[in-house]
Design a protein around this motif. Structure first.
Motif, PDB file in Angstrom:
ATOM      1  N   GLU A 162       0.874  -1.170  -0.087  1.00  0.00           N
ATOM      2  CA  GLU A 162      -0.139  -0.107  -0.049  1.00  0.00           C
ATOM      3  C   GLU A 162       0.858   1.321   0.013  1.00  0.00           C
ATOM      4  OE1 GLU A 162      -2.715  -0.084   3.096  1.00  0.00           O
ATOM      5  OE2 GLU A 162      -3.694  -2.082   2.938  1.00  0.00           O
ATOM      6  N   PRO A 163       0.325   2.066  -0.756  1.00  0.00           N
ATOM      7  CA  PRO A 163       1.338   3.267  -0.813  1.00  0.00           C
ATOM      8  C   PRO A 163       1.674   3.852   0.604  1.00  0.00           C
ATOM      9  CG  PRO A 163      -0.194   3.557  -2.432  1.00  0.00           C
ATOM     10  CD  PRO A 163      -0.465   2.280  -1.695  1.00  0.00           C
ATOM     11  N   LEU A 164       2.842   4.470   0.846  1.00  0.00           N
ATOM     12  CA  LEU A 164       3.155   5.098   2.279  1.00  0.00           C
ATOM     13  C   LEU A 164       2.641   6.452   2.233  1.00  0.00           C
ATOM     14  CD1 LEU A 164       6.584   3.344   3.434  1.00  0.00           C
ATOM     15  CD2 LEU A 164       4.221   2.815   4.115  1.00  0.00           C
ATOM     16  N   PRO A 165       1.999   7.170   3.023  1.00  0.00           N
ATOM     17  CA  PRO A 165       1.658   8.652   3.291  1.00  0.00           C
ATOM     18  C   PRO A 165       2.988   9.356   3.290  1.00  0.00           C
ATOM     19  CG  PRO A 165       1.017   7.492   5.374  1.00  0.00           C
ATOM     20  CD  PRO A 165       1.399   6.439   4.638  1.00  0.00           C
ATOM     21  N   SER A 207       3.876   9.989  -5.600  1.00  0.00           N
ATOM     22  CA  SER A 207       2.885  10.405  -6.308  1.00  0.00           C
ATOM     23  C   SER A 207       2.052  11.438  -5.438  1.00  0.00           C
ATOM     24  CB  SER A 207       1.637   9.335  -6.618  1.00  0.00           C
ATOM     25  OG  SER A 207       1.440   8.654  -5.404  1.00  0.00           O
ATOM     26  N   ARG A 220      -2.187  15.013  -1.294  1.00  0.00           N
ATOM     27  CA  ARG A 220      -1.346  14.176  -0.388  1.00  0.00           C
ATOM     28  C   ARG A 220      -0.336  13.529  -1.191  1.00  0.00           C
ATOM     29  NH1 ARG A 220      -4.336  10.821   4.262  1.00  0.00           N
ATOM     30  NH2 ARG A 220      -2.009  10.661   4.718  1.00  0.00           N
ATOM     31  N   TRP A 221       0.740  13.409  -0.596  1.00  0.00           N
ATOM     32  CA  TRP A 221       1.875  12.723  -1.086  1.00  0.00           C
ATOM     33  C   TRP A 221       2.066  11.428  -0.687  1.00  0.00           C
ATOM     34  CZ3 TRP A 221       5.275  14.885  -4.684  1.00  0.00           C
ATOM     35  CH2 TRP A 221       5.272  16.404  -4.975  1.00  0.00           C
ATOM     36  N   TRP A 222       2.485  10.624  -1.551  1.00  0.00           N
ATOM     37  CA  TRP A 222       2.697   9.084  -1.194  1.00  0.00           C
ATOM     38  C   TRP A 222       3.742   8.465  -1.924  1.00  0.00           C
ATOM     39  CZ3 TRP A 222      -1.436   7.212   1.591  1.00  0.00           C
ATOM     40  CH2 TRP A 222      -2.547   8.077   1.460  1.00  0.00           C
ATOM     41  N   ARG A 255      -4.043  12.015 -10.378  1.00  0.00           N
ATOM     42  CA  ARG A 255      -2.676  11.976  -9.429  1.00  0.00           C
ATOM     43  C   ARG A 255      -1.770  12.233 -10.620  1.00  0.00           C
ATOM     44  NH1 ARG A 255      -4.087   6.692  -9.783  1.00  0.00           N
ATOM     45  NH2 ARG A 255      -2.313   5.211 -10.508  1.00  0.00           N
ATOM     46  N   GLU A 292       5.032   5.116  -3.502  1.00  0.00           N
ATOM     47  CA  GLU A 292       4.483   3.852  -4.205  1.00  0.00           C
ATOM     48  C   GLU A 292       5.386   2.908  -4.356  1.00  0.00           C
ATOM     49  OE1 GLU A 292       2.428   4.553  -7.896  1.00  0.00           O
ATOM     50  OE2 GLU A 292       0.836   6.009  -6.888  1.00  0.00           O
ATOM     51  N   SER A 306       3.829   7.923  11.718  1.00  0.00           N
ATOM     52  CA  SER A 306       2.717   8.311  11.153  1.00  0.00           C
ATOM     53  C   SER A 306       1.620   8.187  12.110  1.00  0.00           C
ATOM     54  CB  SER A 306       2.442   7.125   9.925  1.00  0.00           C
ATOM     55  OG  SER A 306       0.922   7.394   9.504  1.00  0.00           O
TER      56      SER A 306
END
Length: 554
Positions: free
Chosen positions: A431-434, A541, A546-548, A525, A550, A488
């Motif tokens: 899952e993409p990390l925030p 992304s 919000r930034w992620w 995005r 991937e 987080s």
């Protein structure tokens, strides 16, 4: 050449009956099936309320407020009609499906076998009623077109009397609304009036389709029946007087039934690639499992899979020791019926071994071991990755059970743009990390309409959930601002993060606007690729402000 003497079976109001069979909608109630907002079929009780074909939905509901409205579903009609066709094929051979709800057969064979056309028709109608609980009626005439019209009233048109039978019918019986309207305006109201016109004049005025309709109106239906070839019944079934409740007895039964199935397939020049195993217990419990194989299943391989599956069923427990997980419950009684269904078959010469041992002994042993695990723990217990297309690295990887067809869900995507490697050789995060990008003043970095990073110095903070410390990364913008890494808010506890690493290069942005035509599924995005001083590269992304993170490139 005279038209073929034809017997046509017709099931009245079939779209309504199909809805009752498939969806459980009571056909005795006022029901109407609509296509393009107009009624195409209605039940008998709906017709009693004034519902007719061609009515708009609003008008039909005004005539019958308690009307049940259904959308036209051709697939539903076909699925429900298949058992009816199969029932007809149990009595006579050479059946042609005209449309869902109607099928035809040459009358000569059944009439000679049953002692007459009427006797044959009665036998077919009775068998369909007993087998499928469906009402039907049969019309017999010279040609498919006339037999279909005769079936509306269950009429038997004597040989040679088809032209006279058709002459009395209105031109609407042709089923061509455009041509019917034109014939009405020309004063031609019956099929006999239309058939009396010279064939040459009809061709000159109405074209080829009009000429075909003219021949049908005259009873000159020369189209031969296109009979369907019924599929062979390849499944094998065995019933046991003494229920199978021991693994050794089940293993013996599995081998015997597997050999029967293999011999049946071999007789048709086929081999099995996907096997359905069905069982019924003495208490009526139904069990089913499908086994897939990317090669050809031999008799021994079929027997192994059946034995493994029966072993998994008969030795199932409510809880596996030491695992803390609930397993499949054991059947409450022994198995009294076992059925093997080859759900995937191909020609025996359609699959050959590889040249470098892809289907060798080592691979087969591994497959047998993993298949046994699936037989005990279930098909989802062993998964393999399949690469496919997609705009996101997560979309490009799909986990499928071992033995399933390894078909990508999407076609392969074009090479990834930019100076950095393609996302294929990357560690894709489940899952993409925030993440968060801040400028020197502590403000969140925004992206303009042209998707360009603002000129102010910024830092990137990667918010790492405590459940995934191995995915910790810490980077900074090319301006050299050192970021801070913090726990987080999505996960409790602190995370020991690595030392910050400065960004030395970046590429992008690449905007992505997916499924914009479906607001509920739309996603926008922008992606960036960044390179770090230690040689690591990241895929970032930005979506919804919000930034992620991937992926991390190898």
């Amino acid at each position: 050449m005279a038209p073929v003497r034809t017997m046509l079976l017709w099931c009245p109001d079939w779209p309504v009956i199909a809805a009752e069979i498939v969806d459980g909608v009571p056909a005795a109630a006022p029901v109407a099936v609509l296509y393009a907002n107009r009624v195409v079929a209605a039940s008998a009780s709906a017709r009693a309320e004034g519902i007719r074909r061609g009515l708009r939905k609003r008008e039909a509901q005004s005539r019958c407020p308690r009307l049940t409205v259904l959308d036209h579903d051709p697939g539903r009609d076909v699925r429900a009609f298949e058992p009816v066709v199969a029932a007809v094929e149990e009595v006579v051979a050479g059946v042609e499906v005209i449309r869902p709800g109607a099928c035809a057969v040459a009358a000569r064979g059944p009439s000679r076998y049953f002692g007459g056309e009427e006797q044959a028709a009665e036998r077919i109608v009775e068998h369909v009623a007993q087998s499928c609980e469906v009402e039907s009626q049969i019309g017999i005439a010279d040609g498919v077109f006339a037999a279909g019209l005769a079936a509306r009233s269950g009429r038997v048109v004597p040989p040679g009397g088809t032209a006279g039978f058709l002459a009395e019918l209105p031109v609407e019986a042709l089923g061509r609304p455009g041509l019917t309207d034109l014939l009405r305006r020309l004063g031609l109201r019956t099929l006999g009036d239309f058939a009396a016109l010279p064939a040459g004049d009809v061709l000159a005025r109405f074209g080829f389709d009009g000429t075909l309709a003219h021949r049908l109106a005259a009873g000159q239906d020369h189209r031969p029946l296109a009979v369907r070839r019924p599929p062979p019944d390849l499944a094998v079934t065995e019933t046991y007087d003494d229920p199978l409740d021991r693994v050794d007895a089940a293993a013996f039964a599995a081998r015997t039934l597997a050999e029967r199935l293999h011999d049946t397939l071999a007789g048709h020049g086929l081999a099995c690639t996907r096997l359905g195993i069905e069982a019924v217990t003495a208490h009526g419990q139904e069990l089913r499992r499908v086994w897939r194989h990317d090669g050809l299943l031999t008799a021994a391989a079929i027997a192994d899979r059946v034995r493994w599956q029966l072993d998994g069923w008969l030795t199932g427990t409510s809880r596996r020791p030491g695992s803390g997980r609930a397993g499949p419950p054991r059947p409450t009684a022994g198995i009294i019926r076992l059925r093997l269904v080859p759900e995937g078959v191909l020609a025996h010469v359609g699959l050959q071994p590889g040249l470098w041992g892809e289907t060798g002994a080592e691979r087969e042993r591994a497959h047998r071991a993993l298949s046994r695990v699936q037989g005990i723990l279930g098909p989802e217990s062993v998964l393999t990755a399949v690469l496919g297309g997609g705009r996101s690295p997560v979309d490009q990887t799909r986990l499928v059970p071992w033995g399933d067809e390894r078909v990508p869900s999407r076609s392969a995507a074009p090479p990834w743009p930019g100076r950095l490697p393609s996302p294929a050789p990357a560690v894709v995060l489940p899952e993409p990390l925030p993440a968060a990008v801040y400028d020197a003043g502590g403000e969140l970095v925004r992206v303009t309409a042209r998707l360009e990073i603002s000129a102010a110095p910024a830092r990137l903070e990667v918010l790492v959930p405590s459940a995934r410390p191995e995915a910790t990364v810490s980077v900074a913008r090319a301006e050299g601002v050192v970021p801070a890494v913090r726990p987080s808010a999505d996960g409790p506890g602190a995370v020991a993060a690595g030392a910050p690493v400065e960004i030395v290069s970046w590429a992008g942005p690449w905007p992505v606007d997916e499924r914009w035509w479906a607001p509920a599924e739309a996603r926008r995005r922008a992606r960036f690729q960044v390179g770090l001083t230690d040689g690591t590269a990241l895929l970032l992304s930005l979506a919804g402000g919000r930034w992620w993170v991937e992926a991390v490139y190898d």
